[in-house]
Enzyme design. Structure first.
Site, mmCIF file in Angstrom:
data_model
loop_
_atom_site.group_PDB
_atom_site.id
_atom_site.type_symbol
_atom_site.label_atom_id
_atom_site.label_comp_id
_atom_site.label_asym_id
_atom_site.label_seq_id
_atom_site.Cartn_x
_atom_site.Cartn_y
_atom_site.Cartn_z
ATOM 1 C CE LYS A 1 -51.904 41.552 28.653
ATOM 2 N NZ LYS A 1 -51.518 42.180 29.932
ATOM 3 N NE ARG B 1 -44.381 40.680 28.917
ATOM 4 C CZ ARG B 1 -45.218 39.681 28.645
ATOM 5 N NH1 ARG B 1 -46.438 39.944 28.175
ATOM 6 N NH2 ARG B 1 -44.856 38.423 28.836
#
Length: 271
Positions: free
Chosen positions: A219, A253
């Protein structure tokens, strides 16, 4: 031994956290290597994923929602392909009851709702009726606008209080507390400082009452901390995942399953 209670079985891992592999049945997810539908899903199974998370609607910053019909067209063939090969738990990243119902009938086991059961009032009763786990995520606004406001007076308290209120709603709707998973929503309406705070304190969310999932893989915040582009954020992601697990996360995740499995395997010998 970590445990996760599905509708009809319990899965376990000897590693300190479950590894959830990301399968984006979308053309526009931010990390292109996570796209690819069934082919990608089967590869992640071979790499050792404990759970697959299949999504047909991108939620990256700036993305637009898609129709129910398009979402179904994208994800159902992937779930069916996985079920022909494996009994691995399948999570579906959706905000819509009809999508989750069709996915469940195709073999999915877990609901991953970025709206924390807010966008479709029929979704919580459905999840309760089939006794599936639900992942409740914190975000601010919708993906197309969520980074417009990233200011908080106390980000940990605000995120934790929101998730607790949505968990309370889930329980009132008939969902067992042992099947509630909370996700602080790293990158969803948050700046770097907010994300760092949530990584540090993830295990304290909701007074430690619920399983915590952390979704950090490649991210923007990893890029901000390392100065790396998305293609070069693997090692930063692994470091952030280790810190999150040490701090209490029970599911990570990720896009890079093989590397994460190895990292957590080593971690299991040292904590």
């Amino acid at each position: 031994m970590k445990k996760l209670f599905l509708s009809d079985r319990v899965i376990e891992t000897s590693r300190p956290a479950f590894v959830m592999g990301v399968v984006n049945a979308t053309p526009d997810s931010f990390w292109k290597e996570s796209r690819g539908g069934a082919e990608n899903a089967l590869r992640l199974i071979d790499e050792g994923a404990d759970i697959l998370d299949i999504g047909g609607e991108s939620s990256r910053p700036g993305s637009e929602y898609v129709s129910e019909e398009e979402e179904l067209r994208r994800i159902i063939p992937v779930i069916e392909a996985v079920r022909r090969r494996s009994s691995i738990p399948v999570s579906v990243d959706t905000r819509k009851k009809n999508v989750m119902k069709a996915a469940f009938e195709a073999g999915a086991d877990i609901l991953n709702d970025i709206s924390a059961l807010e966008d479709d009032e029929e979704l919580a009763p459905f999840a309760a009726s089939v006794a599936i786990p639900v992942i409740l995520m914190h975000k601010r606004g919708i993906p197309v606008t969520m980074q417009n406001d990233t200011s908080y007076s106390d980000v940990f308290r605000e995120v934790s209080d929101y998730l607790e209120s949505r968990a309370d709603y889930a329980v009132r709707s008939g969902i067992s507390s042992e099947k509630i998973i909370v996700d602080p929503g790293i990158g969803f309406g948050k700046d770097l400082n907010a994300n760092v705070t949530l990584i540090r304190r993830c295990g304290e969310l909701c007074g430690k009452k619920y399983t915590v999932l952390m979704a950090l893989s490649r991210k923007t915040c990893i890029g901000q901390m390392t100065g790396r582009d998305v293609e070069d954020r693997l090692f930063g992601t692994l470091a952030a995942d280790i810190i999150s697990v040490i701090n209490g996360a029970q599911i990570v995740r990720v896009h890079d399953v093989k590397e994460t499995v190895d990292t957590l395997s080593v971690l299991s010998y040292t904590i």
